[in-house]
Design a protein around this motif. Structure first.
Motif: not given
Length: 186
Positions: A115-123, A128-130
């Motif tokens: 599981r991968m998540t983008s930074p909260e600061e990026g808007g 992502l899941a794989t």
């Protein structure tokens, strides 16, 4: 008899006795035992930050167990949580059941329920899941040859094989791509 003949006979007998004694007392060959390779070091319940060549953060890692292979200098991790910085100052978060770090700390491999998540600061709220993913912190890239799902507000994209530029938050699917728009609920 000549004294030289007696001396030769005595020395010959002494040499034969010494050789025979040495042959009887020779050491048995040492048995080479092979067992499990022990780790160079083990860390439990830790947080570490790896730096790149310029001394800046390459990634930060939290996990319950880390072990380094003494011969290859690679690292295996149980249930890792990686924080990979992006240029805007935030961190991508990536977690999985197992992790692996190359000897040069320039390649991270995640396996099992990745599981991968983008930074909260990026808007942009990207998840992502794989099942398997490779992250290259030096170039700020991630890739997977497996089936990948990308979820973000309003859309869901699925496909086999993907490359992600973590700095630009751009991803490219390689095959079997399906996209579904999901309207936001009011």
């Amino acid at each position: 008899m000549n004294w030289k003949v007696w001396l030769t006979i005595v020395l010959s007998v002494a040499a034969i006795v010494t050789g025979w004694s040495a042959w009887l007392q020779r050491a048995d060959p040492v048995a080479v035992t092979t067992g499990p390779v022990r780790s160079d070091y083990v860390l439990r319940d830790f947080e570490m930050t790896a730096l790149n060549q310029e001394g800046q953060e390459s990634f930060t890692l939290r996990a319950p167990l880390l072990e380094q292979d003494p011969s290859e200098r690679t690292i295996t991790i149980q249930t890792p949580l990686f924080f990979v910085p992006e240029t805007e100052g935030g961190h991508w978060q990536a977690r999985s059941k197992l992790g692996w770090i190359s000897a040069g700390h320039d390649e991270l491999r995640l396996e099992g329920d990745v599981r991968m998540t983008s930074p909260e600061e990026g808007g942009r709220d990207i998840a992502l899941a794989t099942e398997r993913m490779t992250i290259l912190p030096e170039t700020n890239q991630a890739r997977s040859d497996e089936f990948v799902t990308v979820q973000q507000p309003g859309s869901r994209i699925e496909g086999r094989g993907m490359e992600v530029d973590l700095a630009d938050q751009r991803y490219t699917f390689l095959s079997e791509v399906k996209q579904r728009y999901e309207p936001r609920r009011r």
